[in-house]
Scaffold this active site. Structure first.
Site, PDB file in Angstrom:
ATOM      1  N   THR A  71       3.819 -14.455  16.343  1.00  0.00           N
ATOM      2  CA  THR A  71       3.027 -15.157  15.342  1.00  0.00           C
ATOM      3  C   THR A  71       1.942 -14.270  14.753  1.00  0.00           C
ATOM      4  O   THR A  71       1.567 -14.422  13.590  1.00  0.00           O
ATOM      5  CB  THR A  71       2.397 -16.420  15.968  1.00  0.00           C
ATOM      6  OG1 THR A  71       3.402 -17.134  16.682  1.00  0.00           O
ATOM      7  CG2 THR A  71       1.825 -17.330  14.902  1.00  0.00           C
ATOM      8  N   LYS A  85      -2.179 -19.332  20.376  1.00  0.00           N
ATOM      9  CA  LYS A  85      -1.584 -18.204  19.654  1.00  0.00           C
ATOM     10  C   LYS A  85      -1.723 -18.369  18.151  1.00  0.00           C
ATOM     11  O   LYS A  85      -1.821 -17.367  17.420  1.00  0.00           O
ATOM     12  CB  LYS A  85      -0.124 -18.021  20.066  1.00  0.00           C
ATOM     13  CG  LYS A  85       0.800 -19.213  19.795  1.00  0.00           C
ATOM     14  CD  LYS A  85       1.499 -19.120  18.469  1.00  0.00           C
ATOM     15  CE  LYS A  85       2.397 -20.323  18.229  1.00  0.00           C
ATOM     16  NZ  LYS A  85       3.162 -20.208  16.969  1.00  0.00           N
TER      17      LYS A  85
END
Length: 332
Positions: free
Chosen positions: A249, A186
């Site tokens: 994120t 991620k």
């Protein structure tokens, strides 16, 4: 419960604050004795969480041996970057019960945290605590959900006992591979989305919100392909440590990895960007290792490949997006 947090960065400090406020006996260790003295005097971690007071019961120390001894029979939280996990695990007694917070593949070896632990401490009860969480929000008591993943069910339950409360929910899982792959990939995808968003303001025909949605979706597909190739369960990537952490994120303004992408889109050189950030953006360092591990597993990861080329200066930001859009049509 007696809890020691090894590493006084933002995330380690935030969890130490939460555990101390919940009534546990918590010891926060930092390597720098001067920093510990400053935190004791001000009851603040000025370098990482200046706006969050440290609870009076929270003990602070620069003596790692003392911190480790404090958590004997309790819970040890390793809050170092991934580069420090090996050295920290090697120094712990095999009887310690350990969860780590770091996300990524180890540079050089390409190992995930659980693989490092199997190599160094095969008898130790270990796991990972992960999920969509900015340290500043956790320290401020804003609602957050995490997942504690371990093959040792009792250890995962200990994480719930340590941190679960009205403002912080902790779920348990027994797929540490999937949770760790999600946490590693991620960060790379957040850089890609930051690049896309940074370019969006540059011209009417630049990438926009449609492109952002496509990147997040295809980034999740890359995460899933690599994770299942390494033995993870597909459903893990639909949870907090997969889709949840990816969305946070990639789109949250507090994300350092996203900020790297935004500044790359402005044409800034990587050394300038890292100097401006001041703190570690794990995706910068983990991207080449993620790509190497994918290639070794025979997994195609075009977004990751484009980000590595961009970070290494072999592509410009606009060229990276153009390369992804020029790929051949195929079934989803």
């Amino acid at each position: 419960m007696k809890i020691s947090v090894l590493g006084a960065g933002a995330w380690g400090t935030a969890l130490a604050i939460q555990a101390a406020n919940a009534g546990h006996e918590v010891c926060l260790w930092a390597r720098d004795a001067a920093a510990v003295a400053q935190m004791r005097a001000s009851r603040r971690n000025a370098a990482y969480l200046p706006d969050s007071p440290l609870p009076a019961p929270l003990a602070l120390t620069a003596d790692r041996g003392g911190a480790v001894a404090h958590a004997a029979g309790g819970l040890t939280i390793v809050a170092t970057p991934m580069s420090g996990l090996r050295e920290t695990l090697a120094a712990l007694p095999a009887t310690q019960r350990v969860l780590w917070l770091c996300k990524g593949f180890e540079a050089g070896t390409g190992r995930l945290g659980h693989e490092i632990a199997r190599e160094l401490q095969p008898a130790m009860a270990v796991g990972v605590l992960s999920g969509p969480s900015f340290a500043q929000e956790v320290a401020a008591g804003r609602p957050t959900a995490l997942v504690a993943a371990s093959e040792d069910a009792a250890l995962a339950r200990d994480a719930v006992q340590a941190f679960h409360g009205e403002r912080l929910r902790v779920y348990t899982a027994n797929d540490p591979v999937g949770v760790e792959v999600g946490g590693a990939v991620k960060n790379v995808m957040a850089i890609a989305v930051g690049v896309c968003d940074g370019l969006s303001a540059s011209a009417p025909d630049a990438p926009g919100l449609n492109a952002r949605a496509a990147l997040i979706t295809r980034g999740l597909a890359e995460m899933l392909r690599l994770g299942t190739a390494l033995g993870a369960r597909p459903e893990t990537f639909m949870g907090l440590s997969g889709l949840g952490d990816l969305v946070l994120t990639a789109t949250g303004d507090l994300s350092r990895n996203r900020r790297v992408g935004l500044m790359l889109a402005q044409g800034l050189a990587l050394p300038q960007i890292l100097a401006a950030l001041g703190h570690v953006a794990e995706g910068v360092y983990s991207a080449p290792t993620v790509l190497a591990r994918a290639r070794a597993a025979g997994v195609e990861m075009p977004i990751t490949e484009a980000m590595v080329a961009l970070l290494e200066g072999r592509l410009r930001a606009g060229e990276a997006v153009e390369r992804l859009m020029a790929r051949d049509a195929r079934a989803e």
